[in-house]
Design a protein around this motif. Structure first.
Motif, mmCIF file in Angstrom:
data_model
loop_
_atom_site.group_PDB
_atom_site.id
_atom_site.type_symbol
_atom_site.label_atom_id
_atom_site.label_comp_id
_atom_site.label_asym_id
_atom_site.label_seq_id
_atom_site.Cartn_x
_atom_site.Cartn_y
_atom_site.Cartn_z
ATOM 1 N N PHE A 283 0.932 -1.053 -0.139
ATOM 2 C CA PHE A 283 0.181 0.027 -0.001
ATOM 3 C C PHE A 283 0.311 1.403 -0.138
ATOM 4 N N ALA A 284 1.970 1.399 0.932
ATOM 5 C CA ALA A 284 2.554 2.725 1.267
ATOM 6 C C ALA A 284 4.115 2.331 -0.349
ATOM 7 N N GLU A 285 4.097 2.078 -0.404
ATOM 8 C CA GLU A 285 4.788 2.067 -1.576
ATOM 9 C C GLU A 285 4.325 2.433 -3.275
ATOM 10 N N VAL A 286 3.286 1.316 -3.509
ATOM 11 C CA VAL A 286 2.830 1.831 -4.376
ATOM 12 C C VAL A 286 1.892 3.758 -4.098
ATOM 13 N N GLY A 294 3.416 12.504 -9.858
ATOM 14 C CA GLY A 294 3.004 13.424 -10.767
ATOM 15 C C GLY A 294 1.530 13.057 -10.351
ATOM 16 N N LEU A 295 1.199 12.319 -10.074
ATOM 17 C CA LEU A 295 -0.589 11.882 -10.295
ATOM 18 C C LEU A 295 -1.331 12.646 -8.397
ATOM 19 N N TYR A 296 -2.351 13.094 -8.233
ATOM 20 C CA TYR A 296 -2.557 13.300 -6.906
ATOM 21 C C TYR A 296 -3.821 12.136 -6.635
ATOM 22 N N VAL A 297 -3.518 11.912 -5.223
ATOM 23 C CA VAL A 297 -3.791 10.499 -4.997
ATOM 24 C C VAL A 297 -4.484 10.935 -3.437
ATOM 25 N N VAL A 298 -5.705 10.179 -2.818
ATOM 26 C CA VAL A 298 -5.992 10.246 -1.490
ATOM 27 C C VAL A 298 -6.363 8.974 -1.454
ATOM 28 N N ASN A 299 -5.649 8.258 0.174
ATOM 29 C CA ASN A 299 -5.840 6.892 0.599
ATOM 30 C C ASN A 299 -7.210 6.657 0.940
ATOM 31 N N ARG A 300 -7.790 5.792 0.261
ATOM 32 C CA ARG A 300 -9.629 4.950 1.077
ATOM 33 C C ARG A 300 -9.337 5.432 2.168
ATOM 34 N N THR A 301 -8.170 5.174 3.580
ATOM 35 C CA THR A 301 -8.550 5.211 4.683
ATOM 36 C C THR A 301 -8.536 6.933 5.093
ATOM 37 N N ALA A 302 -7.920 7.396 3.847
ATOM 38 C CA ALA A 302 -7.981 8.395 4.433
ATOM 39 C C ALA A 302 -9.630 9.291 4.871
ATOM 40 N N CYS A 303 -9.471 9.592 3.472
ATOM 41 C CA CYS A 303 -10.947 10.557 3.137
ATOM 42 C C CYS A 303 -12.416 9.464 3.145
ATOM 43 N N PHE A 304 -12.989 8.146 3.650
ATOM 44 C CA PHE A 304 -13.785 7.210 3.884
ATOM 45 C C PHE A 304 -13.889 6.481 5.710
ATOM 46 N N ASP A 305 -14.595 6.888 6.444
ATOM 47 C CA ASP A 305 -14.546 6.408 7.615
ATOM 48 C C ASP A 305 -14.465 4.905 7.729
ATOM 49 N N ALA A 306 -15.319 4.079 8.549
ATOM 50 C CA ALA A 306 -14.739 2.693 9.334
ATOM 51 C C ALA A 306 -16.433 2.028 8.139
ATOM 52 N N PHE A 307 -16.956 2.906 7.740
ATOM 53 C CA PHE A 307 -18.355 3.137 8.249
ATOM 54 C C PHE A 307 -18.815 3.284 6.330
ATOM 55 N N LEU A 308 -17.713 3.167 5.501
ATOM 56 C CA LEU A 308 -17.125 3.514 4.073
ATOM 57 C C LEU A 308 -18.018 4.953 3.776
ATOM 58 N N GLN A 309 -18.680 6.044 4.595
ATOM 59 C CA GLN A 309 -18.650 7.284 4.717
ATOM 60 C C GLN A 309 -18.102 8.268 4.408
ATOM 61 N N GLY A 310 -17.809 9.002 2.897
ATOM 62 C CA GLY A 310 -17.159 10.067 2.615
ATOM 63 C C GLY A 310 -16.961 11.123 4.142
ATOM 64 N N ARG A 311 -15.751 11.479 4.432
ATOM 65 C CA ARG A 311 -15.089 13.049 5.475
ATOM 66 C C ARG A 311 -15.345 14.352 4.662
ATOM 67 N N VAL A 319 -7.019 9.697 -8.345
ATOM 68 C CA VAL A 319 -6.606 8.231 -8.206
ATOM 69 C C VAL A 319 -7.037 7.909 -6.852
ATOM 70 N N LEU A 320 -8.186 7.042 -6.459
ATOM 71 C CA LEU A 320 -7.725 6.730 -4.778
ATOM 72 C C LEU A 320 -7.478 5.152 -5.015
ATOM 73 N N LEU A 321 -6.757 4.889 -3.590
ATOM 74 C CA LEU A 321 -5.905 4.423 -3.399
ATOM 75 C C LEU A 321 -6.278 3.258 -2.310
ATOM 76 N N GLY A 322 -7.590 1.930 -3.115
ATOM 77 C CA GLY A 322 -7.349 0.775 -2.365
ATOM 78 C C GLY A 322 -6.346 0.523 -0.709
ATOM 79 N N ASP A 323 -6.089 0.956 0.238
ATOM 80 C CA ASP A 323 -5.476 0.536 1.125
ATOM 81 C C ASP A 323 -6.366 -0.204 2.340
ATOM 82 N N SER A 324 -7.273 -1.178 2.122
ATOM 83 C CA SER A 324 -8.316 -1.689 2.961
ATOM 84 C C SER A 324 -8.001 -2.921 3.110
ATOM 85 N N ILE A 325 -8.450 -4.031 3.335
ATOM 86 C CA ILE A 325 -8.707 -5.554 2.870
ATOM 87 C C ILE A 325 -10.011 -5.790 3.486
#
Length: 432
Positions: A283-286, A294-311, A319-325
């Motif tokens: 996750f961190a490496e990617v 040069g891409l603008y990236v946000v991690n799923r864990t940064a912009c969604f809460d535990a219930f997958l609601q947007g913050r 890019v939205l990086l899917g850093d969850s299991i």
């Protein structure tokens, strides 16, 4: 056809294999320790790897080495539980074990299922494992050849079947020339429950008996109801007016291809890419690779809460990086199209069934030897696009979808029924 098991050639090979495990065992422990620095679960429940367990006799044993194999096993495990069986699942990686523990948490709490580590490849570790569980029979999901497992099952009279099995073309060709002892080893299985007629013919050609064409159990894999709902809502929040492309299960060695494709499609009405690496440790490496490009990236864990609601306000990113299991269906539900990872490496593409279950058109890279079934059938049916290069990938991203949801649904329906076929074949083979 090979006349006996084990053949003299295989006996010699097994002696070398046993010696390699004895000599190399310290290195295996070091490997687990190093992996444990990234994922602590590797080092937990260590006694299980030595075959030590509380008894749960007369269980059905299912070996699902990692996440993909466990997902293919889920509908089959559910069917055994519905029959009143107790089940033990064995795993080598934390992702496979966690999936079993997540999906079957209630059954584990009730004492009807155990998710444990597969024993180390020694005769005595399997002897302890067999004493604890006295398996009625074992099922090895997908393409997994564990020599001590196979030979000890044979020695102890535990029927061990290949399940959801395929014999990939590269492996098949290699076994004809470079690794014939591996082909000999397959005769130690009590039978093979295979995905297609092509796979039946390949296994039969190396002397495997008791073969049944049962199809692919992943076509009956349950979909957690909350994840698609959350994915649709996330799409509306993050990209209401943009196409969304999910890159699912990207593996090491192909990131540059996907990064080039993302950069090539930037501009007016550029897609939002949902980038989901195959392994959590990447996750961190990617994320760093994407940002360095040069891409603008946000991690799923940064912009969604535990219930997958947007913050807060929706981020405007490439890019939205899917850093969850365990949330793949969330990421798939966001997509207009899904690129399935692995196909731009020689190791081969991952399965296309999950995105097709979500009625999403699929794109795969050039190497699909690992998923010949159902990839070949899906390509022929027009629900999967097979690209050979980065340029073709970029064109496929920008093209109109090749198939509509009804067409995908028809393909999916045509290939269901594997669980009942598998149960029926096992009943026949274990009562002969």
């Amino acid at each position: 056809m090979i006349a006996q098991f084990p053949t003299p050639r295989l006996r010699r090979w097994l002696s070398l294999y046993k010696a390699a495990w004895i000599i190399g065992f310290p290195l295996i422990l070091i490997y687990l320790w190093r992996r444990g620095q990234k994922d602590a679960l590797y080092l937990q429940h260590l006694k299980e790897r030595f075959g030590t367990h509380k008894p749960m006799p007369k269980s059905v044993w299912i070996h699902a080495v990692s996440l993909g194999e466990m997902r293919s096993a889920v509908p089959l495990v559910r069917a055994f539980l519905d029959r009143g069986e107790t089940v033990v699942t064995t795993h080598f990686t934390p992702t496979g074990r966690r999936e079993a523990e997540r999906v079957f948490a209630d059954e584990i709490a009730a004492g009807r299922l155990r998710a444990v580590w597969v024993p180390f490849e020694f005769r005595w570790t399997y002897a302890k494992f067999f004493r604890a569980f006295t398996p009625k029979y074992g099922l090895v999901m997908e393409v997994e050849i564990w020599p001590a497992m196979i030979t000890e099952c044979r020695r102890k009279g535990v029927p061990l079947f290949m399940c959801n099995a395929q014999y990939p073309s590269k492996s098949y060709e290699r076994d004809q020339t470079k690794t014939p002892a591996r082909a000999d080893l397959m005769r130690g299985f009590a039978g093979a429950l295979v995905k297609s007629a092509l796979q039946r013919d390949r296994f039969a050609s190396v002397g495997v008996t008791n073969i049944a064409i049962t199809g692919e159990t992943r076509f009956e894999q349950p979909i957690p109801a909350e994840l698609p709902v959350a994915g649709v809502a996330a799409r509306a929040w993050m990209a209401p007016d943009r196409p969304v492309i999910t890159i699912a299960s990207a593996v090491e060695g192909e990131d540059e291809v996907y990064i080039d494709a993302i950069k090539a499609t930037r501009g007016e009405n550029a897609p939002l890419f949902v980038y989901v690496p195959r392994k959590p440790e990447r996750f961190a490496e990617v994320a760093t690779m994407l940002r360095d490009a040069g891409l603008y990236v946000v991690n799923r864990t940064a912009c969604f809460d535990a219930f997958l609601q947007g913050r807060g306000n929706a981020p405007q990113v490439d890019v939205l990086l899917g850093d969850s299991i365990g949330e793949m269906y969330f990421y798939l539900a966001m997509a207009d199209k899904v690129i399935v990872g692995g196909g731009f490496t020689p190791y081969g593409a991952h399965n296309v069934i999950e995105p097709l279950a979500m009625k999403k058109p699929v794109i795969v890279g050039p190497d699909i030897h690992t998923i010949e079934y159902p990839a070949v059938e899906a390509i022929t049916a027009g629900v999967c696009t097979h690209v050979q290069s980065t340029a073709e990938l970029i064109n496929a991203i920008g093209a109109d979808p090749q198939a509509d949801p009804d067409q995908i649904d028809a393909f999916f329906t045509e290939h269901t029924g594997a669980v009942q076929k598998t149960l029926a074949a096992i009943d026949v083979f274990t009562t002969r």
